[in-house]
Design a protein around this motif. Structure first.
Motif, PDB file in Angstrom:
ATOM      1  N   TYR A 179      44.565  34.149  13.479  1.00 45.29           N
ATOM      2  CA  TYR A 179      45.904  33.921  12.946  1.00 45.29           C
ATOM      3  C   TYR A 179      46.282  32.441  12.975  1.00 45.29           C
ATOM      4  O   TYR A 179      45.841  31.677  13.833  1.00 45.29           O
ATOM      5  CB  TYR A 179      46.937  34.727  13.740  1.00 45.29           C
ATOM      6  CG  TYR A 179      46.710  36.215  13.658  1.00 45.29           C
ATOM      7  CD1 TYR A 179      47.187  36.954  12.589  1.00 45.29           C
ATOM      8  CD2 TYR A 179      45.987  36.877  14.649  1.00 45.29           C
ATOM      9  CE1 TYR A 179      46.963  38.326  12.501  1.00 45.29           C
ATOM     10  CE2 TYR A 179      45.751  38.240  14.566  1.00 45.29           C
ATOM     11  CZ  TYR A 179      46.243  38.957  13.486  1.00 45.29           C
ATOM     12  OH  TYR A 179      46.009  40.304  13.402  1.00 45.29           O
ATOM     13  N   GLY A 192      48.354  42.589  11.621  1.00 44.08           N
ATOM     14  CA  GLY A 192      49.238  41.814  10.766  1.00 44.08           C
ATOM     15  C   GLY A 192      49.759  42.556   9.557  1.00 44.08           C
ATOM     16  O   GLY A 192      50.491  41.972   8.737  1.00 44.08           O
ATOM     17  N   GLU A 193      49.404  43.828   9.423  1.00 47.16           N
ATOM     18  CA  GLU A 193      49.987  44.613   8.333  1.00 47.16           C
ATOM     19  C   GLU A 193      51.508  44.654   8.470  1.00 47.16           C
ATOM     20  O   GLU A 193      52.238  44.631   7.478  1.00 47.16           O
ATOM     21  CB  GLU A 193      49.420  46.041   8.345  1.00 47.16           C
ATOM     22  CG  GLU A 193      47.969  46.137   7.930  1.00 47.16           C
ATOM     23  CD  GLU A 193      47.758  45.801   6.474  1.00 47.16           C
ATOM     24  OE1 GLU A 193      48.628  46.138   5.647  1.00 47.16           O
ATOM     25  OE2 GLU A 193      46.720  45.190   6.151  1.00 47.16           O
ATOM     26  N   GLN A 234      50.803  36.716   5.359  1.00 40.06           N
ATOM     27  CA  GLN A 234      51.364  37.973   5.832  1.00 40.06           C
ATOM     28  C   GLN A 234      52.884  37.879   5.859  1.00 40.06           C
ATOM     29  O   GLN A 234      53.455  36.796   5.967  1.00 40.06           O
ATOM     30  CB  GLN A 234      50.817  38.297   7.220  1.00 40.06           C
ATOM     31  CG  GLN A 234      49.302  38.459   7.225  1.00 40.06           C
ATOM     32  CD  GLN A 234      48.769  38.924   8.562  1.00 40.06           C
ATOM     33  OE1 GLN A 234      49.209  38.487   9.600  1.00 40.06           O
ATOM     34  NE2 GLN A 234      47.790  39.818   8.531  1.00 40.06           N
ATOM     35  N   ARG A 243      46.301  35.072   8.052  1.00 41.07           N
ATOM     36  CA  ARG A 243      45.159  35.657   8.768  1.00 41.07           C
ATOM     37  C   ARG A 243      43.884  35.285   8.019  1.00 41.07           C
ATOM     38  O   ARG A 243      43.823  35.381   6.789  1.00 41.07           O
ATOM     39  CB  ARG A 243      45.277  37.171   8.858  1.00 41.07           C
ATOM     40  CG  ARG A 243      44.070  37.804   9.553  1.00 41.07           C
ATOM     41  CD  ARG A 243      44.147  39.314   9.581  1.00 41.07           C
ATOM     42  NE  ARG A 243      42.849  39.861   9.951  1.00 41.07           N
ATOM     43  CZ  ARG A 243      42.638  40.672  10.986  1.00 41.07           C
ATOM     44  NH1 ARG A 243      43.634  41.037  11.760  1.00 41.07           N
ATOM     45  NH2 ARG A 243      41.431  41.119  11.240  1.00 41.07           N
ATOM     46  N   GLU A 282      45.066  34.678   4.429  1.00 50.21           N
ATOM     47  CA  GLU A 282      45.854  35.675   3.725  1.00 50.21           C
ATOM     48  C   GLU A 282      47.270  35.654   4.281  1.00 50.21           C
ATOM     49  O   GLU A 282      47.492  35.932   5.460  1.00 50.21           O
ATOM     50  CB  GLU A 282      45.256  37.069   3.903  1.00 50.21           C
ATOM     51  CG  GLU A 282      44.034  37.322   3.063  1.00 50.21           C
ATOM     52  CD  GLU A 282      43.658  38.798   3.059  1.00 50.21           C
ATOM     53  OE1 GLU A 282      44.257  39.571   3.845  1.00 50.21           O
ATOM     54  OE2 GLU A 282      42.763  39.161   2.289  1.00 50.21           O
ATOM     55  N   THR A 335      52.491  41.963  16.351  1.00 50.09           N
ATOM     56  CA  THR A 335      51.790  42.913  15.498  1.00 50.09           C
ATOM     57  C   THR A 335      50.795  43.697  16.331  1.00 50.09           C
ATOM     58  O   THR A 335      50.183  43.158  17.260  1.00 50.09           O
ATOM     59  CB  THR A 335      51.067  42.218  14.326  1.00 50.09           C
ATOM     60  OG1 THR A 335      50.448  43.227  13.501  1.00 50.09           O
ATOM     61  CG2 THR A 335      49.986  41.254  14.811  1.00 50.09           C
TER      62      THR A 335
END
Length: 335
Positions: free
Chosen positions: A318, A60-61, A25, A328, A23, A56
């Motif tokens: 990661y 990872g937001e 980021q 991620r 995903e 982070t």
């Protein structure tokens, strides 16, 4: 050795269906990211060109761009090592004084310089820590031996002048800060390459063994780029030729005797690989490089492609790469 250096992945192979998803980021930078260290799933640090360090604390937001360490805005941070959200170390790689180590104790608001390469022809490749005050640092050969510094609690940094000898035109690679493995018993394993071929150096005390590895070698851009072990006996070496990223021959080998003997993968990754890691939960090896990701379920004997993304370094969950790429793994491969 100088040097390096939205993805949804799926495959069907043999009788096993597996899927994985990096995903993407938002990193907030376009720096080439070469280093990453996950403390856990929530806390991770990343590093790269132009003095870039990211952090982070929420999985990872959000990635925070850290303060640039002093006098480092032109440096390339190839390695990062962290213990929590507050304490971390970054290592830059480059000729002479461009190789440095910085530390933060306050979540990257402030940094202090700890070490600077004293040799104008030196080049630092990897750094590994056992504790915040116990570390090993490796650089390309100086005066015929690989550069080695040690950090010990209460004694600070000290150069080790008796470390492994180098064969002619041999060096290590600063591709992902993973060419060095430090074992609990104090032994070191270093992946190397160059015109003399691909090797690992197994150092124990004052003794050093040079062991051939069946990876691509014979020129300054090829050799062992990354090492990882799932236990003391079972390990993986990946690499190849970074100037030929799509060439699959000689990109992975495995050992089951602690690195004394290596066997080439029957079906290797589908290109040069700069980092490899063992995922304990999914029980798979994952390797990444300039043309994608591969996994192995049989301890490196065969590899299966997952994607064709461009990645530099890996610290699960990661992965990082050029142009500020961070991913991620939201769904790691499973049977």
């Amino acid at each position: 050795m100088s040097r390096i250096l939205p993805v949804v992945l799926s495959f069907v192979a043999l009788q096993c269906v597996a899927s994985a998803q990096w995903e993407r980021q938002h990193s907030g930078t376009d720096a080439s990211l070469r280093g990453v260290h996950a403390v856990n799933a929530s806390i991770a640090w990343a590093s790269g060109t132009d003095g870039t360090v990211l952090r982070t604390t929420d999985g990872g937001e959000h990635w925070q761009k850290c303060a640039v360490p002093p006098d480092s805005d032109k440096l390339d941070f190839r390695g990062v090592w962290a213990w929590d959200a507050q304490v971390a170390v970054v290592m830059s790689s480059g000729p002479g004084e461009q190789s440095r180590v910085y530390r933060t104790n306050d979540g990257c608001t402030h940094w202090s310089e700890e070490r600077r390469n004293p040799y104008k022809d030196g080049f630092w490749d990897a750094i590994a820590y056992r504790t915040p005050e116990d570390a090993e640092l490796i650089g390309d050969p100086v005066n015929g031996r690989f550069y080695h510094e040690v950090l010990r609690t209460g004694r600070g940094w000290k150069v080790d002048p008796r470390f492994c000898k180098a064969t002619p035109e041999e060096g290590a690679f600063a591709a992902s800060n993973s060419s060095l493995v430090v074992f609990e018993n104090g032994e070191l394993l270093l992946g190397t390459g160059g015109k003399s071929g691909a090797h690992v150096l197994l150092a124990s005390g004052d003794e050093c063994q040079t062991i051939s590895v069946p990876l691509a070698g014979g020129n300054e851009s090829s050799g062992v780029f990354s090492l990882a072990f799932r236990d003391r006996q079972h390990g993986m070496a990946v690499g190849g030729d970074y100037k030929k990223p799509a060439q699959s021959d000689g990109t992975a080998a495995w050992t089951e005797d602690g690195g004394l003997h290596w066997t080439a993968s029957v079906k290797p990754p589908h290109g040069y690989r700069s980092a490899v890691a063992w995922d304990k939960r999914a029980k798979v090896w994952i390797a990444v490089g300039a043309n994608g990701t591969d996994i192995s379920r049989d301890d490196g004997k065969t590899w299966m492609p997952l994607d064709d993304g461009n990645w530099n370094a890996l610290s699960l969950p990661y992965v990082v790469g050029p142009d500020g790429r961070i991913g991620r793994a939201s769904s790691l491969p499973s049977h």
